[in-house]
Design a protein around this motif. Structure first.
Motif, PDB file in Angstrom:
ATOM      1  N   VAL A 138       5.462   5.552  -1.494  1.00  0.00           N
ATOM      2  CA  VAL A 138       4.654   6.182  -0.452  1.00  0.00           C
ATOM      3  C   VAL A 138       3.303   5.473  -0.491  1.00  0.00           C
ATOM      4  O   VAL A 138       2.586   5.554  -1.482  1.00  0.00           O
ATOM      5  CB  VAL A 138       4.467   7.697  -0.710  1.00  0.00           C
ATOM      6  N   GLN A 176       5.911   9.827   5.842  1.00  0.00           N
ATOM      7  CA  GLN A 176       6.232   8.920   4.730  1.00  0.00           C
ATOM      8  C   GLN A 176       6.876   9.666   3.577  1.00  0.00           C
ATOM      9  O   GLN A 176       7.807   9.185   2.938  1.00  0.00           O
ATOM     10  CB  GLN A 176       4.956   8.257   4.196  1.00  0.00           C
ATOM     11  N   LEU A 186       4.323   3.344   7.878  1.00  0.00           N
ATOM     12  CA  LEU A 186       5.356   3.607   8.886  1.00  0.00           C
ATOM     13  C   LEU A 186       5.471   2.448   9.861  1.00  0.00           C
ATOM     14  O   LEU A 186       4.516   1.712  10.084  1.00  0.00           O
ATOM     15  CB  LEU A 186       5.005   4.883   9.670  1.00  0.00           C
ATOM     16  N   THR A 237      10.570   9.090   2.092  1.00  0.00           N
ATOM     17  CA  THR A 237      10.814   8.755   0.697  1.00  0.00           C
ATOM     18  C   THR A 237      11.777   9.736   0.043  1.00  0.00           C
ATOM     19  O   THR A 237      12.752   9.344  -0.599  1.00  0.00           O
ATOM     20  CB  THR A 237       9.480   8.734  -0.072  1.00  0.00           C
TER      21      THR A 237
END
Ligand SMILES: Nc1ncnc2c1ncn2[C@@H]1O[C@H](COP(=O)(O)OP(=O)(O)OP(=O)(O)O)[C@@H](O)[C@H]1O
Ligand SMILES: [Mg+2]
Length: 220
Positions: free
Chosen positions: A75, A138, A81, A142
């Protein structure tokens, strides 16, 4: 997954940002890495993720890191993104790369977006989301991948206090439930104490998680 870092040196141009760093994380552990701005926290995560060249050794379950791997998810501190994909399609992407069927990746992505409080924003592009919402996308991306090793770089930096505490609870719960090994970078002492099994301050070594006062002094 366990991580054993020895003699890790990362340089940008001629100057070494990390030099001869040794650090271990055991299976299922959540290690917090703290330290002043510019000391190399993001660089450390990038090295473990296989995103920057380094010398020394990073062993993940005994195997040297060379390049990126799906088992190690990151992350990012800044935007990680893809700007042209909606929130939903950003979360779906790694699942597609893992070969998860269309239907199953859609339902998994929708469920994770819901868990991070983004139901209703599935079709938004990153530029139409706030910084905190992008961080949560994010996070969903993840966690949806169920990686064996998670690298988090100040994942809650852009969140308001209340959302931050909800996300901290979610992350702590999911990571413990799944026994995921985690390296978590933060500037926030309370967050370090709340989440960390151990706290390491880059440049100053390990600090006892239960001695908040010392931690505060070192991280100030
Ligand atoms: N791509 C790059 N090229 C050149 N220098 C870089 C690059 N990335 C980072 N650096 C330098 O490396 C040092 C460490 O950067 P890094 O991003 O790892 O710090 P950090 O501890 O994560 O800081 P912060 O807490 O502000 O996020 C800094 O001095 C930075 O200027
Ligand atoms: Mg950083």
């Amino acid at each position: 997954m366990s991580v054993v870092i020895s003699g890790l040196t990362v340089s940008y141009g001629r100057s070494a940002v990390l030099s001869g760093l040794d650090l271990s994380v055991s299976q299922g552990e959540l290690l917090v890495v703290a330290g002043p701005s510019g000391c190399g926290k993001s660089t450390l995560l990038r090295a473990v993720a296989g995103l920057v060249p380094f010398t020394g050794q990073v062993l993940v379950d005994g195997v040297p890191v060379r390049g990126t791997s799906r088992e190690r998810a990151m992350v990012f501190q800044e935007d990680g993104l893809l700007p042209w994909r909606s929130a939903l399609r950003n979360v779906e992407l790694p699942l597609a790369l893992q070969g998860v069927s269309r239907e199953s990746r859609r339902s998994t992505a929708l469920a994770w977006l819901d868990r991070v409080g983004l139901t209703g924003f599935e079709d938004y592009l990153p530029r139409s989301l706030s910084g905190g919402m992008r961080q949560r996308v994010q996070l969903a991306r993840t966690l949806a991948q169920a990686p064996a090793l998670v690298l988090m770089d100040e994942p809650f930096g852009a969140l308001d206090a209340q959302t931050r505490s909800t996300m901290q609870r979610l992350v702590a719960e999911v990571l413990r439930e799944t026994g995921t090994t985690t390296i978590f970078v933060t500037h926030d002492v309370d967050e370090a104490v709340l989440l960390g099994d151990r706290v390491v301050v880059l440049g100053a070594g390990e600090v006892d998680v239960h001695r908040d006062a010392i931690l505060k002094a070192v991280m100030a």
